[in-house]
Design a protein around this motif. Structure first.
Motif, PDB file in Angstrom:
ATOM      1  N   PRO A  65       0.836  -1.216   0.000  1.00 18.49           N
ATOM      2  CA  PRO A  65       0.000   0.000   0.000  1.00 18.49           C
ATOM      3  C   PRO A  65       0.863   1.255   0.000  1.00 18.49           C
ATOM      4  N   HIS A  66       0.955   1.891  -1.156  1.00 12.84           N
ATOM      5  CA  HIS A  66       1.789   3.085  -1.306  1.00 12.84           C
ATOM      6  C   HIS A  66       0.950   4.280  -1.757  1.00 12.84           C
ATOM      7  N   ASP A  67      -0.345   4.138  -1.657  1.00 13.55           N
ATOM      8  CA  ASP A  67      -1.232   5.254  -1.973  1.00 13.55           C
ATOM      9  C   ASP A  67      -2.437   5.174  -1.042  1.00 13.55           C
ATOM     10  N   ASN A  68      -3.457   5.915  -1.333  1.00 14.05           N
ATOM     11  CA  ASN A  68      -4.622   5.986  -0.452  1.00 14.05           C
ATOM     12  C   ASN A  68      -5.736   5.025  -0.854  1.00 14.05           C
ATOM     13  N   GLU A  69      -5.399   3.991  -1.601  1.00 14.12           N
ATOM     14  CA  GLU A  69      -6.418   3.043  -2.044  1.00 14.12           C
ATOM     15  C   GLU A  69      -7.183   2.454  -0.861  1.00 14.12           C
ATOM     16  N   TYR A  70      -8.496   2.397  -1.002  1.00 13.92           N
ATOM     17  CA  TYR A  70      -9.415   1.899   0.025  1.00 13.92           C
ATOM     18  C   TYR A  70      -9.447   2.782   1.279  1.00 13.92           C
ATOM     19  N   LEU A  71      -9.045   4.048   1.153  1.00  9.80           N
ATOM     20  CA  LEU A  71      -9.180   4.998   2.249  1.00  9.80           C
ATOM     21  C   LEU A  71     -10.264   6.007   1.890  1.00  9.80           C
ATOM     22  N   TYR A  72     -11.044   6.401   2.891  1.00  7.01           N
ATOM     23  CA  TYR A  72     -12.184   7.286   2.675  1.00  7.01           C
ATOM     24  C   TYR A  72     -12.273   8.312   3.796  1.00  7.01           C
ATOM     25  N   GLU A  73     -12.813   9.473   3.467  1.00  9.49           N
ATOM     26  CA  GLU A  73     -13.077  10.499   4.469  1.00  9.49           C
ATOM     27  C   GLU A  73     -14.583  10.578   4.697  1.00  9.49           C
ATOM     28  N   ILE A  74     -14.978  10.567   5.964  1.00  7.24           N
ATOM     29  CA  ILE A  74     -16.396  10.714   6.294  1.00  7.24           C
ATOM     30  C   ILE A  74     -16.774  12.171   6.035  1.00  7.24           C
ATOM     31  N   VAL A  75     -17.756  12.379   5.163  1.00  6.69           N
ATOM     32  CA  VAL A  75     -18.222  13.725   4.818  1.00  6.69           C
ATOM     33  C   VAL A  75     -19.363  14.123   5.753  1.00  6.69           C
ATOM     34  N   GLY A  76     -20.260  13.195   6.007  1.00 10.57           N
ATOM     35  CA  GLY A  76     -21.394  13.493   6.873  1.00 10.57           C
ATOM     36  C   GLY A  76     -22.402  12.371   6.844  1.00 10.57           C
ATOM     37  N   PHE A  77     -23.587  12.691   7.285  1.00  9.39           N
ATOM     38  CA  PHE A  77     -24.653  11.705   7.396  1.00  9.39           C
ATOM     39  C   PHE A  77     -25.914  12.272   6.766  1.00  9.39           C
ATOM     40  N   ALA A  78     -26.761  11.397   6.274  1.00  8.76           N
ATOM     41  CA  ALA A  78     -27.983  11.841   5.608  1.00  8.76           C
ATOM     42  C   ALA A  78     -29.090  10.832   5.887  1.00  8.76           C
ATOM     43  N   ARG A  79     -30.290  11.222   5.514  1.00  2.53           N
ATOM     44  CA  ARG A  79     -31.437  10.336   5.631  1.00  2.53           C
ATOM     45  C   ARG A  79     -32.065  10.226   4.242  1.00  2.53           C
ATOM     46  N   HIS A  80     -32.321   9.009   3.821  1.00  3.48           N
ATOM     47  CA  HIS A  80     -32.949   8.771   2.526  1.00  3.48           C
ATOM     48  C   HIS A  80     -34.347   9.391   2.538  1.00  3.48           C
ATOM     49  N   THR A  81     -34.653  10.187   1.525  1.00  3.35           N
ATOM     50  CA  THR A  81     -35.926  10.921   1.515  1.00  3.35           C
ATOM     51  C   THR A  81     -37.145  10.018   1.359  1.00  3.35           C
ATOM     52  N   GLU A  82     -36.997   8.885   0.720  1.00  4.04           N
ATOM     53  CA  GLU A  82     -38.132   7.990   0.494  1.00  4.04           C
ATOM     54  C   GLU A  82     -38.326   6.988   1.625  1.00  4.04           C
TER      55      GLU A  82
END
Length: 94
Positions: free
Chosen positions: A25-42
């Motif tokens: 692993p020499h890059d950010n593969e499979y890494l994620y930043e949490i942006v926020g949370f939401a609720r599905h409108t339907e």
């Protein structure tokens, strides 16, 4: 939904369990930043919004219960990580 594990917050960096499968692993593969949370409108389902830290840095949404689920041990018996996504404590690559 009640969780029996620490919940993530916006800005947290998490790694998908498949990061373990990368030989060097020499890059950010499979890494994620949490942006926020939401609720599905339907459906009213709780969602986690997160951004890939590799490739085109695309935004994704995943149901909260799936996001916090444990790794499927039948499908991935050799993975050490307990949960699908866990907080990352390593180095980010620029």
């Amino acid at each position: 939904m009640k969780m029996n594990r620490p919940l993530f917050e916006p800005g947290d960096i998490v790694q998908h369990f498949k990061r373990e499968t990368i030989e060097n692993p020499h890059d950010n593969e499979y890494l994620y930043e949490i942006v926020g949370f939401a609720r599905h409108t339907e459906t009213g389902e709780d969602l986690v919004i997160y951004k890939a830290l590799y490739g085109s840095k695309q935004l994704y949404a995943r149901p909260k219960n799936m996001f916090y689920s444990e790794v499927d041990r039948e499908k991935y018996p050799n993975v050490k990580q307990k949960y699908r996504l866990e907080k990352y404590h390593g180095v980010l690559y620029v």
